[in-house]
Scaffold this motif. Structure first.
Motif, mmCIF file in Angstrom:
data_model
loop_
_atom_site.group_PDB
_atom_site.id
_atom_site.type_symbol
_atom_site.label_atom_id
_atom_site.label_comp_id
_atom_site.label_asym_id
_atom_site.label_seq_id
_atom_site.Cartn_x
_atom_site.Cartn_y
_atom_site.Cartn_z
ATOM 1 N N ILE A 1 0.854 -1.191 0.000
ATOM 2 C CA ILE A 1 0.000 0.000 0.000
ATOM 3 C C ILE A 1 0.891 1.242 0.000
ATOM 4 N N ARG A 2 0.720 2.088 -0.973
ATOM 5 C CA ARG A 2 1.556 3.271 -1.093
ATOM 6 C C ARG A 2 0.762 4.572 -1.038
ATOM 7 N N ASN A 3 -0.322 4.649 -1.752
ATOM 8 C CA ASN A 3 -1.116 5.880 -1.808
ATOM 9 C C ASN A 3 -2.311 5.763 -0.868
ATOM 10 N N ILE A 4 -2.295 6.577 0.185
ATOM 11 C CA ILE A 4 -3.360 6.524 1.194
ATOM 12 C C ILE A 4 -4.036 7.885 1.287
ATOM 13 N N ASP A 5 -5.324 7.907 1.032
ATOM 14 C CA ASP A 5 -6.120 9.130 1.128
ATOM 15 C C ASP A 5 -6.613 9.265 2.570
ATOM 16 N N LEU A 6 -5.950 10.101 3.357
ATOM 17 C CA LEU A 6 -6.294 10.223 4.773
ATOM 18 C C LEU A 6 -7.701 10.771 4.985
ATOM 19 N N ASP A 7 -8.175 11.626 4.090
ATOM 20 C CA ASP A 7 -9.540 12.141 4.201
ATOM 21 C C ASP A 7 -10.548 11.009 4.054
ATOM 22 N N GLU A 8 -10.260 10.094 3.143
ATOM 23 C CA GLU A 8 -11.151 8.945 2.934
ATOM 24 C C GLU A 8 -11.079 7.997 4.126
ATOM 25 N N VAL A 9 -9.882 7.780 4.641
ATOM 26 C CA VAL A 9 -9.687 6.908 5.801
ATOM 27 C C VAL A 9 -10.448 7.442 7.016
ATOM 28 N N SER A 10 -10.535 8.759 7.148
ATOM 29 C CA SER A 10 -11.139 9.391 8.331
ATOM 30 C C SER A 10 -12.666 9.341 8.334
ATOM 31 N N LYS A 11 -13.286 9.101 7.200
ATOM 32 C CA LYS A 11 -14.744 9.273 7.060
ATOM 33 C C LYS A 11 -15.589 8.524 8.093
ATOM 34 N N PRO A 12 -15.261 7.286 8.457
ATOM 35 C CA PRO A 12 -16.113 6.592 9.442
ATOM 36 C C PRO A 12 -16.183 7.287 10.800
ATOM 37 N N TRP A 13 -15.250 8.207 11.068
ATOM 38 C CA TRP A 13 -15.198 8.878 12.379
ATOM 39 C C TRP A 13 -15.687 10.323 12.324
ATOM 40 N N LEU A 14 -16.139 10.766 11.162
ATOM 41 C CA LEU A 14 -16.649 12.133 11.022
ATOM 42 C C LEU A 14 -18.172 12.095 11.029
ATOM 43 N N VAL A 15 -18.782 12.847 11.936
ATOM 44 C CA VAL A 15 -20.238 12.821 12.064
ATOM 45 C C VAL A 15 -20.911 13.953 11.293
ATOM 46 N N ARG A 16 -20.113 14.913 10.818
ATOM 47 C CA ARG A 16 -20.629 16.017 9.998
ATOM 48 C C ARG A 16 -19.704 16.204 8.796
ATOM 49 N N GLU A 17 -20.262 16.661 7.689
ATOM 50 C CA GLU A 17 -19.440 16.903 6.505
ATOM 51 C C GLU A 17 -18.424 18.017 6.740
ATOM 52 N N SER A 18 -18.742 18.918 7.661
ATOM 53 C CA SER A 18 -17.850 20.057 7.929
ATOM 54 C C SER A 18 -16.714 19.722 8.889
ATOM 55 N N ASP A 19 -16.735 18.517 9.493
ATOM 56 C CA ASP A 19 -15.690 18.142 10.444
ATOM 57 C C ASP A 19 -14.324 18.103 9.765
ATOM 58 N N ILE A 20 -13.286 18.475 10.530
ATOM 59 C CA ILE A 20 -11.917 18.511 10.017
ATOM 60 C C ILE A 20 -11.100 17.490 10.794
ATOM 61 N N SER A 21 -10.307 16.685 10.079
ATOM 62 C CA SER A 21 -9.579 15.596 10.726
ATOM 63 C C SER A 21 -8.073 15.793 10.651
ATOM 64 N N TYR A 22 -7.388 15.340 11.713
ATOM 65 C CA TYR A 22 -5.935 15.352 11.796
ATOM 66 C C TYR A 22 -5.479 14.014 12.383
ATOM 67 N N TRP A 23 -4.426 13.448 11.818
ATOM 68 C CA TRP A 23 -3.882 12.192 12.331
ATOM 69 C C TRP A 23 -2.587 12.432 13.096
ATOM 70 N N PHE A 24 -2.521 11.822 14.294
ATOM 71 C CA PHE A 24 -1.327 11.911 15.126
ATOM 72 C C PHE A 24 -0.904 10.513 15.568
ATOM 73 N N SER A 25 0.230 10.442 16.245
ATOM 74 C CA SER A 25 0.728 9.146 16.694
ATOM 75 C C SER A 25 -0.084 8.608 17.866
ATOM 76 N N ARG A 26 -0.534 9.514 18.738
ATOM 77 C CA ARG A 26 -1.283 9.095 19.929
ATOM 78 C C ARG A 26 -2.166 10.244 20.392
ATOM 79 N N SER A 27 -3.171 9.921 21.202
ATOM 80 C CA SER A 27 -4.146 10.934 21.600
ATOM 81 C C SER A 27 -3.578 11.951 22.588
#
Length: 374
Positions: free
Chosen positions: A21-47
């Protein structure tokens, strides 16, 4: 696989698949955790990184150098210790028997000192009182952060009311690191805090982060060893809580292997949910002291056994080959309190937690039930 591990193990299929796996769309990966279309997502190593950046964002947005931060008394010490190194101090609010905030005490506390940032925890995958938390935060003119670190996927009120919501995917999936932070732009409180734009302010903080991520090779080798070696090797190790002296490496971004493995597991989420629910029910329905069979409208993080007897808790906890856990390692302010009515200490000392993740099969459940004499 009949082995018992405290965390999920990656399958060899997913390990091999992830390397292609080389090309990863993080916006697509985040979708199951977004409850509104306007939500903005960021990925980090830990909470813990999410918590730090939220506080820094609040300081930058409002100009307040020492924000008043409220955490529940039943909270893990590890992130508290990490954040204290940045000079932050915390006020711990009381919880009730249902692990909900004790709102009457919170209201009394707010008369003396209102919070600027209020953290609400969705414990063990169950939905906490997010709507009431939003009302309290509106009345206190503070922001609400939903700690969904134990939540595999949002449901009910989770993610609906927080200005921020964070998830800890690395705790629920077989990945070395990875935590999603979701920023909501719909809060009425935000409009009254500052003339600055909350979205661009957070983006500035994010862009200034060091572009480093944790190493993942050690994690992968450990998980492969756990798949190949007898589980008695790690189950028989003496359990010692070390978070009070733990050094957390500040490498804020998710590793590429974390992204690869997570992407390879996305299609299995529904299967993982069913497996966790089944394992939780198999443990709970047989446990002779368990007296509160809950419905399964949530996705369990761990099975919680209400023992109410500290001697029995220690007996099962220190059994040879015991996989049972106590949770959490409490902050010093709570751990050292002499308050005999502390719900945090009650839950810590009178409950056991059982791994029921998707790598645990029926035979492993039977082994754990045998240890519990059920």
């Amino acid at each position: 696989m009949n082995k018992i591990t405290l965390a999920p193990l990656p399958s060899f299929h997913h390990i091999i698949k992830s390397y292609f796996i080389r090309n990863i769309d993080l916006d697509e990966v985040s979708k199951p955790w977004l409850v509104r279309e306007s939500d903005i997502s960021y990925w980090f190593s830990r909470s813990t990184i999410s918590m730090l950046l939220i506080i820094q964002w609040y300081q930058k947005l409002t100009g307040i150098k020492n924000p008043v931060i409220w955490l529940p008394e039943y909270f893990c010490n590890e992130p508290v210790q990490f954040l204290k190194k940045y000079g932050y101090q915390f006020i711990f609010y009381k919880i009730n028997d249902s692990l909900f905030p004790d709102w009457s005490i919170c209201k009394s506390m707010s008369l003396k000192q209102k919070p600027d940032i209020f953290f609400l925890v969705h414990y063990f995958g169950k939905c906490n009182e997010a709507r009431l938390a939003r009302k309290f935060c509106n009345d206190s003119k503070c922001i609400l952060v939903e700690d969904a670190a134990h939540v595999m996927k949002p449901f009910s009120e989770i993610g609906q009311y927080g200005d921020f919501t964070f998830y800890s995917q690395h705790k629920l999936f077989a990945i070395p690191d990875g935590s999603l932070l979701v920023q909501s732009i719909n809060s009425k409180v935000l409009k009254n805090l500052s003339d600055k734009d909350p979205v661009s302010t957070f983006r500035e903080i994010y862009m200034a982060l060091p572009k480093t991520s944790p190493g993942s090779t050690k994690w992968l080798l450990k998980r492969i060893a756990q798949k190949l070696l007898p589980d008695s090797i790690w189950l028989n190790k003496k359990k010692v809580n070390q978070s009070k002296s733990l050094t957390i490496s500040y490498k804020p971004l998710q590793s590429f292997l974390g992204k690869q493995l997570f992407y390879s597991e996305l299609k299995n989420i529904d299967d993982y949910i069913l497996k966790r629910k089944k394992n939780d029910m198999d443990i709970n329905k047989s446990y002779k002291i368990f007296n509160d069979l809950s419905d399964h409208d949530y996705i369990p993080y761990m099975a919680m056994l209400n023992i109410y007897n500290q001697e029995d808790v220690n007996k099962y906890y220190f059994l040879k080959g015991s996989p049972f856990m106590k949770w959490p390692d409490l902050p010093e302010e709570i751990d050292l309190t002499t308050d005999i009515n502390s719900k945090a200490k009650f839950f810590k000392n009178n409950h056991l937690f059982v791994p029921i993740h998707q790598s645990i099969n029926t035979n492993a459940i039977k082994r754990m039930k045998k240890l519990l004499d059920i």
